[in-house]
Design a protein around this motif. Structure first.
Motif, mmCIF file in Angstrom:
data_model
loop_
_atom_site.group_PDB
_atom_site.id
_atom_site.type_symbol
_atom_site.label_atom_id
_atom_site.label_comp_id
_atom_site.label_asym_id
_atom_site.label_seq_id
_atom_site.Cartn_x
_atom_site.Cartn_y
_atom_site.Cartn_z
ATOM 1 N N ARG A 6 29.168 -2.001 6.346
ATOM 2 C CA ARG A 6 28.973 -3.638 7.265
ATOM 3 C C ARG A 6 27.782 -4.289 7.226
ATOM 4 O O ARG A 6 26.704 -4.412 7.000
ATOM 5 C CB ARG A 6 29.354 -3.591 7.735
ATOM 6 N N GLN A 7 28.274 -5.840 6.824
ATOM 7 C CA GLN A 7 26.976 -6.874 7.080
ATOM 8 C C GLN A 7 26.317 -6.008 8.361
ATOM 9 O O GLN A 7 26.814 -6.141 9.566
ATOM 10 C CB GLN A 7 27.219 -8.188 7.207
ATOM 11 N N GLU A 8 24.977 -6.521 8.042
ATOM 12 C CA GLU A 8 24.008 -5.881 9.521
ATOM 13 C C GLU A 8 22.687 -7.398 8.631
ATOM 14 O O GLU A 8 21.946 -7.108 7.295
ATOM 15 C CB GLU A 8 23.567 -4.684 9.174
ATOM 16 N N THR A 9 22.422 -7.411 9.642
ATOM 17 C CA THR A 9 21.238 -8.742 9.453
ATOM 18 C C THR A 9 19.593 -7.148 10.601
ATOM 19 O O THR A 9 20.173 -6.969 11.115
ATOM 20 C CB THR A 9 21.080 -10.147 10.293
ATOM 21 N N TYR A 10 18.761 -7.610 9.614
ATOM 22 C CA TYR A 10 17.602 -6.999 10.545
ATOM 23 C C TYR A 10 16.510 -7.812 10.598
ATOM 24 O O TYR A 10 15.912 -8.677 9.798
ATOM 25 C CB TYR A 10 16.950 -5.917 9.704
ATOM 26 N N LEU A 11 15.938 -8.443 12.005
ATOM 27 C CA LEU A 11 14.657 -9.517 12.491
ATOM 28 C C LEU A 11 13.258 -8.710 12.290
ATOM 29 O O LEU A 11 12.863 -7.196 12.875
ATOM 30 C CB LEU A 11 15.730 -9.748 13.855
ATOM 31 N N PRO A 12 12.236 -9.348 11.436
ATOM 32 C CA PRO A 12 11.097 -8.527 11.558
ATOM 33 C C PRO A 12 10.540 -8.518 13.453
ATOM 34 O O PRO A 12 11.195 -9.591 14.117
ATOM 35 C CB PRO A 12 10.609 -9.745 10.719
ATOM 36 N N GLU A 13 9.751 -7.700 13.314
ATOM 37 C CA GLU A 13 9.217 -7.306 14.324
ATOM 38 C C GLU A 13 7.232 -8.326 14.550
ATOM 39 O O GLU A 13 6.703 -7.757 13.716
ATOM 40 C CB GLU A 13 8.431 -5.862 14.819
ATOM 41 N N PRO A 14 7.017 -8.474 15.689
ATOM 42 C CA PRO A 14 6.613 -9.863 15.216
ATOM 43 C C PRO A 14 4.866 -8.480 15.103
ATOM 44 O O PRO A 14 4.560 -7.207 15.149
ATOM 45 C CB PRO A 14 6.035 -10.977 16.682
ATOM 46 N N ASP A 15 4.161 -8.880 13.908
ATOM 47 C CA ASP A 15 3.286 -7.976 14.316
ATOM 48 C C ASP A 15 2.906 -6.713 13.015
ATOM 49 O O ASP A 15 1.962 -5.935 14.135
ATOM 50 C CB ASP A 15 1.879 -8.220 14.224
ATOM 51 N N ASN A 16 4.147 -6.239 12.508
ATOM 52 C CA ASN A 16 4.478 -4.518 12.847
ATOM 53 C C ASN A 16 3.618 -4.030 11.490
ATOM 54 O O ASN A 16 3.741 -4.737 10.364
ATOM 55 C CB ASN A 16 5.996 -4.708 11.963
ATOM 56 N N PRO A 17 2.720 -3.118 12.285
ATOM 57 C CA PRO A 17 1.973 -2.345 11.363
ATOM 58 C C PRO A 17 2.038 -1.779 10.001
ATOM 59 O O PRO A 17 1.437 -1.867 9.160
ATOM 60 C CB PRO A 17 0.990 -2.146 12.267
ATOM 61 N N GLN A 18 3.637 -1.388 10.597
ATOM 62 C CA GLN A 18 3.580 -0.153 9.266
ATOM 63 C C GLN A 18 4.657 -1.582 8.346
ATOM 64 O O GLN A 18 4.295 -0.974 6.884
ATOM 65 C CB GLN A 18 4.746 0.475 9.942
ATOM 66 N N VAL A 19 4.622 -2.339 8.522
ATOM 67 C CA VAL A 19 5.762 -3.775 7.542
ATOM 68 C C VAL A 19 4.108 -4.244 6.697
ATOM 69 O O VAL A 19 4.216 -3.677 5.473
ATOM 70 C CB VAL A 19 6.847 -5.008 7.334
ATOM 71 N N ALA A 20 3.093 -4.167 7.502
ATOM 72 C CA ALA A 20 1.986 -4.763 6.273
ATOM 73 C C ALA A 20 1.644 -3.527 5.990
ATOM 74 O O ALA A 20 1.091 -3.887 4.685
ATOM 75 C CB ALA A 20 0.595 -5.478 7.588
ATOM 76 N N LYS A 21 1.523 -2.569 6.438
ATOM 77 C CA LYS A 21 1.031 -0.984 5.436
ATOM 78 C C LYS A 21 2.096 -0.935 4.055
ATOM 79 O O LYS A 21 1.335 -1.041 2.950
ATOM 80 C CB LYS A 21 1.141 0.092 6.340
ATOM 81 N N VAL A 22 2.750 -0.921 3.980
ATOM 82 C CA VAL A 22 4.073 -1.208 3.538
ATOM 83 C C VAL A 22 4.014 -2.328 1.659
ATOM 84 O O VAL A 22 3.843 -1.874 0.620
ATOM 85 C CB VAL A 22 5.672 -0.395 4.242
ATOM 86 N N TYR A 23 3.881 -3.263 2.513
ATOM 87 C CA TYR A 23 3.570 -4.765 1.847
ATOM 88 C C TYR A 23 2.550 -4.298 0.832
ATOM 89 O O TYR A 23 2.071 -4.735 0.130
ATOM 90 C CB TYR A 23 3.619 -5.694 2.668
ATOM 91 N N ASP A 24 1.063 -3.443 2.048
ATOM 92 C CA ASP A 24 -0.023 -3.881 1.244
ATOM 93 C C ASP A 24 -0.337 -2.937 -0.164
ATOM 94 O O ASP A 24 -0.977 -2.912 -1.182
ATOM 95 C CB ASP A 24 -1.298 -3.504 2.184
ATOM 96 N N PHE A 25 0.961 -2.108 0.194
ATOM 97 C CA PHE A 25 0.951 -0.499 -0.408
ATOM 98 C C PHE A 25 1.528 -1.171 -1.894
ATOM 99 O O PHE A 25 1.242 -1.385 -3.030
ATOM 100 C CB PHE A 25 0.865 0.463 0.262
ATOM 101 N N LEU A 26 3.058 -1.931 -1.907
ATOM 102 C CA LEU A 26 3.439 -2.270 -2.686
ATOM 103 C C LEU A 26 2.327 -3.042 -3.986
ATOM 104 O O LEU A 26 2.765 -3.658 -4.717
ATOM 105 C CB LEU A 26 4.505 -3.085 -1.954
ATOM 106 N N THR A 27 1.720 -4.146 -3.137
ATOM 107 C CA THR A 27 1.488 -5.281 -3.957
ATOM 108 C C THR A 27 -0.548 -4.386 -4.462
ATOM 109 O O THR A 27 -0.224 -4.746 -5.261
ATOM 110 C CB THR A 27 0.851 -6.022 -2.358
#
Length: 174
Positions: A6-27
């Motif tokens: 089904r369609q599902e929308t995910y909203l960001p958590e402000p200043d989530n360090p885990q998302v930033a960590k994954v982003y830094d890893f991928l980059t």
């Protein structure tokens, strides 16, 4: 994982360090050339040796999701049928249904006729969209001024396209 699609929308958590960590890893891996499709990436579980190879398609999905969440944007996952109606196809391309019908009748996009209805495969539609974008970028490159860097110009064009897309989807203005 027998969850209904089904369609599902995910909203960001402000200043989530885990998302930033994954982003830094991928980059970091992309900058060193280790994040390319030729390199194998893995998804690991909690147990030792509990891992599975991450297909290139999923890597690219993950990359886009992480980039959007890091930028403060919501992400909507919407399963699509492998076969689309003309209206669904027109909506996906951002064109009117009559324009899409004209493209089908001209043979630009392959389709099948089921009774009186035209059906377009999602793969063919996405192939057309990618070809069209490549042609547009090539035309821009051909008309680019000699003193302007093509990568900078393409970045500006992509940003402009993204802004138009956000406005079309009603996500406000820039």
């Amino acid at each position: 994982m027998t969850q209904a699609l089904r369609q599902e929308t995910y909203l960001p958590e402000p200043d989530n360090p885990q998302v930033a960590k994954v982003y830094d890893f991928l980059t970091a891996h992309e900058e060193t050339g280790r994040g390319t499709p030729e390199v194998t990436c893995f998804l690991s579980g909690p147990a030792a040796g509990d891992r599975v190879e991450l297909p290139t398609e999923l890597y690219h999905v993950l990359r886009q999701v992480v980039e959007a969440l890091r930028s403060g944007l919501g992400v909507t996952i919407r399963p699509e049928n492998a076969t689309l109606t003309t209206q669904q196809a027109a909506d996906l391309l951002g064109v009117s249904r009559p324009t899409l019908i004209r493209l089908l009748d001209q043979g630009v996009i392959p389709y099948e006729r089921v009774n009186s209805h035209r059906k377009i495969t999602l793969r063919e539609l996405l192939n057309y969209r990618n070809r069209r974008r490549a042609e547009q970028y090539a035309a821009l490159e051909a008309t680019a001024m000699d003193d302007e860097d093509i990568d900078a110009m393409l970045t500006r064009v992509r940003d402009a396209r993204a802004a138009v897309g956000r406005r079309r989807r009603g996500h406000g203005t820039d």
